[in-house]
Scaffold this active site. Structure first.
Site, short mmCIF file in Angstrom:
data_model
loop_
_atom_site.label_atom_id
_atom_site.label_comp_id
_atom_site.label_asym_id
_atom_site.label_seq_id
_atom_site.Cartn_x
_atom_site.Cartn_y
_atom_site.Cartn_z
N TYR A 99 0.86 -1.19 0.00
CA TYR A 99 0.00 0.00 0.00
C TYR A 99 0.90 1.24 0.00
CZ TYR A 99 -4.27 2.62 1.09
OH TYR A 99 -5.36 3.46 1.04
N TYR A 108 -5.67 4.37 -7.70
CA TYR A 108 -5.86 4.41 -6.25
C TYR A 108 -7.24 3.89 -5.89
CZ TYR A 108 -5.77 6.18 -1.45
OH TYR A 108 -5.78 6.28 -0.08
#
Length: 395
Positions: A293, A343
């Site tokens: 991430y 994203y």
């Protein structure tokens, strides 16, 4: 709980993946995007909506979908239905919950759906993440926001500055993460940012909040992603190669605003990674691909360290060495991550891990893919999830 995890590890597999268009998508609602991703995932797996008896939903920052999504999707007689919110760690949490439901017989086919539409035409991409009302909290906890420290950029800048000051990490080493991630994105037709960048480009990009340049910060995207989780034996009879779930873990540090806090120096990736790799029966040296991430370049470095891929403070030098990029010894964020790809919160690393595990990465496919680590991170380093996936059945 430990007994359930040990029993169900390797019992479940990801059988379907659905991804919509992502980025500056202004003319489609979040629920419509979620429906589209759900149907693509079903088609990918070769299943029908009537096969689904479990639905886990994660809404992003816009909060535009909720538990009522099951009506929009047209799924009925569900045995499992819940909205999961652990921010950027939610994708890993949903997949683990789906696996446990399958292992206990609570459900047979579980769809995990994420959709978000934070971008508004004509508004800056950071606008959705800078809402002062949403970030004000009562009492002492609200002092930072009341003083003007609003939005994740400020929080991560504070964390990054503490980390850099402690370990001597340089801005150029952060830039090496941005460059290697972009090199992967250039090989990914789904990536939003595919123009090559250099360290000089990184250094010239405008400051967002020092020490973070624009190219240290992730994209903001509209879109949706869905995955279908089912039992391993059923997944083997479906349309796509199964992606087996070998292990999972969570970590929630509960940082305090005190002098002894490890905020910025140690994250929940350490705890969640140890749990996931222990369940999977592997060590960091046995992980072939890392899908982390990467909301900021800094989080890539600290995650690599907390997962044990290098020692504390060595992440910057590792990035500078070229190990993370195409052809490197530690391929990381092979689709361009959130910095250059797209994203979709924790669905970004998860979707790329599925693609790599299936061997469907095209020009960016990593040849050795026996074990793939997937990382989720939510809040300002507050919540973490980890998955270990494999194209091979457990054992």
């Amino acid at each position: 709980m430990a007994t359930t995890g040990a029993t169900s590890s390797g019992f479940a597999a990801i059988a379907g993946l659905g991804m919509t268009e992502m980025g500056k998508v202004y003319d489609v609602s979040a629920s419509a995007l979620a429906s589209r991703a759900f149907q693509i995932a079903l088609d990918d797996a070769g299943l029908q909506s009537g096969d689904v008896d479990g639905l886990l939903i994660n809404t992003g920052i816009a909060g535009a979908i909720d538990i009522g999504l099951h009506r929009t999707l047209g799924v009925r007689d569900l045995r499992l239905l819940s909205e999961v919110q652990a921010f950027g760690s939610s994708a890993g949490v949903m997949v683990a919950q789906a696996a446990m439901a399958i292992a206990t017989g609570s459900a047979e086919v579980v769809a995990c759906v994420f959709a978000d539409t934070p971008l508004t035409e004509g508004a800056g991409s950071g606008a959705a993440y800078a809402d002062p009302v949403r970030r004000l909290r009562p009492g002492f906890a609200g002092l930072a926001a009341a003083g003007g420290l609003l939005g994740p950029n400020v929080g991560y800048a504070l964390a990054a500055r503490r980390y850099m000051d402690t370990y001597g990490t340089t801005s150029e080493q952060l830039g090496a993460v941005a460059v290697s991630t972009r090199r992967w994105a250039m090989r990914n037709p789904l990536a939003q940012m595919r123009k090559e960048i250099t360290i000089e480009d990184h250094q010239r990009s405008r400051w967002v909040v020092e020490p973070l340049h624009l190219l240290d910060c992730c994209l903001v995207s509209n879109g949706a992603v869905a995955v279908i989780v089912t039992a391993s034996d059923r997944a083997r009879d479906l349309r796509q190669p199964p992606v087996y779930l070998h292990g999972w873990g969570q970590g929630h540090p509960g940082y305090t605003e005190m002098s002894d806090s490890e905020f910025g120096l140690v994250t929940g990736a350490r705890q969640s990674g140890r749990q996931a790799m222990k369940m999977a029966g592997c060590t960091p040296d046995e992980i072939d691909i890392r899908e982390l991430y990467d909301c900021y370049t800094y989080t890539t470095l600290i995650s690599l360290e907390d997962y044990g891929f290098c020692q504390k403070g060595e992440g910057g030098a590792l990035a500078e060495s070229g190990a993370l990029g195409p052809g490197g010894t530690l391929p990381t964020n092979t689709g361009g991550g959130q910095l250059s790809g797209y994203y979709m919160w924790g669905m970004t690393p998860l979707s790329e891990a599925i693609i790599q595990a299936r061997g469907q990465g095209g020009d960016r496919q990593v040849s050795k893919r026996d074990r793939i680590l997937v990382s989720g991170n939510g809040g300002i380093l507050d919540h973490h999830s980890t998955l270990v996936l494999s194209p091979h059945p457990r054992g």
